[in-house]
Design a protein around this motif. Structure first.
Motif, mmCIF file in Angstrom:
data_model
loop_
_atom_site.group_PDB
_atom_site.id
_atom_site.type_symbol
_atom_site.label_atom_id
_atom_site.label_comp_id
_atom_site.label_asym_id
_atom_site.label_seq_id
_atom_site.Cartn_x
_atom_site.Cartn_y
_atom_site.Cartn_z
ATOM 1 N N MET A 118 0.824 -1.204 0.000
ATOM 2 C CA MET A 118 0.000 0.000 0.000
ATOM 3 C C MET A 118 0.861 1.258 0.000
ATOM 4 N N ALA A 119 1.896 1.271 0.812
ATOM 5 C CA ALA A 119 2.788 2.431 0.877
ATOM 6 C C ALA A 119 3.476 2.664 -0.467
ATOM 7 N N THR A 120 3.867 1.587 -1.122
ATOM 8 C CA THR A 120 4.539 1.700 -2.418
ATOM 9 C C THR A 120 3.629 2.340 -3.454
ATOM 10 N N PHE A 121 2.382 1.913 -3.488
ATOM 11 C CA PHE A 121 1.450 2.466 -4.471
ATOM 12 C C PHE A 121 1.065 3.906 -4.142
ATOM 13 N N VAL A 122 0.970 4.234 -2.867
ATOM 14 C CA VAL A 122 0.661 5.622 -2.488
ATOM 15 C C VAL A 122 1.782 6.556 -2.943
ATOM 16 N N ILE A 123 3.018 6.162 -2.694
ATOM 17 C CA ILE A 123 4.159 6.981 -3.122
ATOM 18 C C ILE A 123 4.191 7.096 -4.643
ATOM 19 N N SER A 124 3.924 5.991 -5.324
ATOM 20 C CA SER A 124 3.889 6.022 -6.785
ATOM 21 C C SER A 124 2.797 6.966 -7.276
ATOM 22 N N GLY A 125 1.646 6.942 -6.609
ATOM 23 C CA GLY A 125 0.559 7.841 -6.982
ATOM 24 C C GLY A 125 0.940 9.301 -6.819
ATOM 25 N N LEU A 126 1.606 9.622 -5.727
ATOM 26 C CA LEU A 126 2.033 11.005 -5.499
ATOM 27 C C LEU A 126 3.082 11.435 -6.525
ATOM 28 N N MET A 127 3.953 10.515 -6.899
ATOM 29 C CA MET A 127 4.950 10.821 -7.929
ATOM 30 C C MET A 127 4.266 11.120 -9.263
ATOM 31 N N GLU A 143 -7.127 12.367 -8.706
ATOM 32 C CA GLU A 143 -7.612 11.136 -9.339
ATOM 33 C C GLU A 143 -6.482 10.154 -9.609
ATOM 34 N N VAL A 144 -5.334 10.684 -10.029
ATOM 35 C CA VAL A 144 -4.204 9.806 -10.345
ATOM 36 C C VAL A 144 -3.734 9.069 -9.092
ATOM 37 N N THR A 145 -3.666 9.795 -7.990
ATOM 38 C CA THR A 145 -3.266 9.154 -6.739
ATOM 39 C C THR A 145 -4.262 8.073 -6.350
ATOM 40 N N TRP A 146 -5.550 8.361 -6.522
ATOM 41 C CA TRP A 146 -6.571 7.367 -6.184
ATOM 42 C C TRP A 146 -6.482 6.142 -7.088
ATOM 43 N N PHE A 147 -6.062 6.338 -8.330
ATOM 44 C CA PHE A 147 -5.856 5.192 -9.215
ATOM 45 C C PHE A 147 -4.837 4.233 -8.612
ATOM 46 N N PHE A 148 -3.728 4.778 -8.136
ATOM 47 C CA PHE A 148 -2.687 3.918 -7.567
ATOM 48 C C PHE A 148 -3.085 3.375 -6.197
ATOM 49 N N VAL A 149 -3.843 4.150 -5.444
ATOM 50 C CA VAL A 149 -4.344 3.637 -4.167
ATOM 51 C C VAL A 149 -5.243 2.428 -4.410
ATOM 52 N N LEU A 150 -6.131 2.542 -5.394
ATOM 53 C CA LEU A 150 -7.010 1.417 -5.726
ATOM 54 C C LEU A 150 -6.210 0.213 -6.209
ATOM 55 N N GLN A 151 -5.203 0.475 -7.034
ATOM 56 C CA GLN A 151 -4.374 -0.630 -7.502
ATOM 57 C C GLN A 151 -3.651 -1.307 -6.341
ATOM 58 N N GLY A 152 -3.214 -0.510 -5.375
ATOM 59 C CA GLY A 152 -2.588 -1.087 -4.186
ATOM 60 C C GLY A 152 -3.549 -1.966 -3.414
ATOM 61 N N LEU A 153 -4.790 -1.499 -3.275
ATOM 62 C CA LEU A 153 -5.807 -2.301 -2.587
ATOM 63 C C LEU A 153 -6.095 -3.594 -3.343
ATOM 64 N N PHE A 154 -6.178 -3.497 -4.668
ATOM 65 C CA PHE A 154 -6.447 -4.691 -5.474
ATOM 66 C C PHE A 154 -5.291 -5.691 -5.389
ATOM 67 N N VAL A 155 -4.065 -5.181 -5.395
ATOM 68 C CA VAL A 155 -2.909 -6.079 -5.282
ATOM 69 C C VAL A 155 -2.893 -6.751 -3.913
ATOM 70 N N ASP A 156 -3.180 -5.987 -2.865
ATOM 71 C CA ASP A 156 -3.259 -6.578 -1.525
ATOM 72 C C ASP A 156 -4.343 -7.650 -1.461
#
Length: 225
Positions: A118-127, A143-156
């Motif tokens: 989750m932390a990895t995807f959040v940082i990627s989203g902010l980048m 929206e872009v950050t939320w895209f990566f947050v959702l992807q982090g949740l899906f991967v988890d």
């Protein structure tokens, strides 16, 4: 790398040419084209960046930046082993591994990977949010950050289901099903979140117009010569 760059550039040219008829495309078709556009552009930029290294070190074998992302068998496989590998390696060593180490001490090894992912995807989203800001010069709408947050949740969620079902032999999707499902997940969430900022600010139109101007310039220069 030169061949790879030429291939990606050719694909991009075909895409740009198709945009001249975008008024006839369904909105969802256009979003799919933009998704491929993103893939081709990133691969082209990284291939071009690798050319000087290949020229300076002719005997060196450079590691690939991508590993057939469209052949991914899962979200975990796509993000961790196929898409933008150098960035994945960087985030793994700078974000994922340290967070996992800390989490292991707090919640144990069994659950440590979840906050690390989750932390990895959040940082990627902010980048990516920062990258988008430099492209459109508009205040972030996240929206872009939320895209990566959702992807982090899906991967988890995927990791959890693999541990609960696949590892125990209770259930396993065949790769011919899990792969397309993963790609569809990415495409759908990207269409709903990742591209909305760009489309809202007309960045796609600006890019298309700049390409057309570039083509007109090259044609004019060729006629003069």
């Amino acid at each position: 790398m030169v061949v790879e760059a030429a291939k990606q550039a050719t694909l991009l040219v075909f895409l740009f040419c198709s945009y001249n008829f975008k008024q006839y495309f369904h909105g969802n078709v256009l979003l799919v084209l933009y998704l491929f556009h993103t893939c081709f552009t990133i691969q082209l930029l990284l291939a071009v960046a690798a050319i000087p290294a290949q020229l300076l070190l002719p005997g060196a074998k450079l590691e690939p930046q991508f590993k057939a992302p469209l052949r991914a068998t899962s979200l975990q496989d796509f993000w961790g082993h196929r898409w933008n590998l150098r960035v994945s390696d960087t985030l793994r060593s700078t974000i994922y591994d340290p967070v996992k180490t800390i989490s292991t001490r707090i919640i144990g090894r069994r659950w440590a990977s979840y906050p690390a992912v989750m932390a990895t995807f959040v940082i990627s989203g902010l980048m990516h949010e920062l990258i988008y800001y430099h492209i459109i010069r508009e205040y972030p709408t996240w929206e872009v950050t939320w895209f990566f947050v959702l992807q982090g949740l899906f991967v988890d969620l995927e990791i959890f289901l693999k541990k609960k079902l696949v590892a125990t032999g209770k259930f396993k999707l065949h790769q011919t099903i899990s792969g397309p499902l993963a790609l569809a997940n990415i495409a759908l969430t990207a269409a709903c979140l990742s591209y909305t900022q760009l489309l809202r600010n007309g960045a796609d139109e600006k890019i298309i117009n700049e390409f057309n101007e570039c083509v007109r310039f090259l044609v004019g220069a060729a006629q003069v010569l």
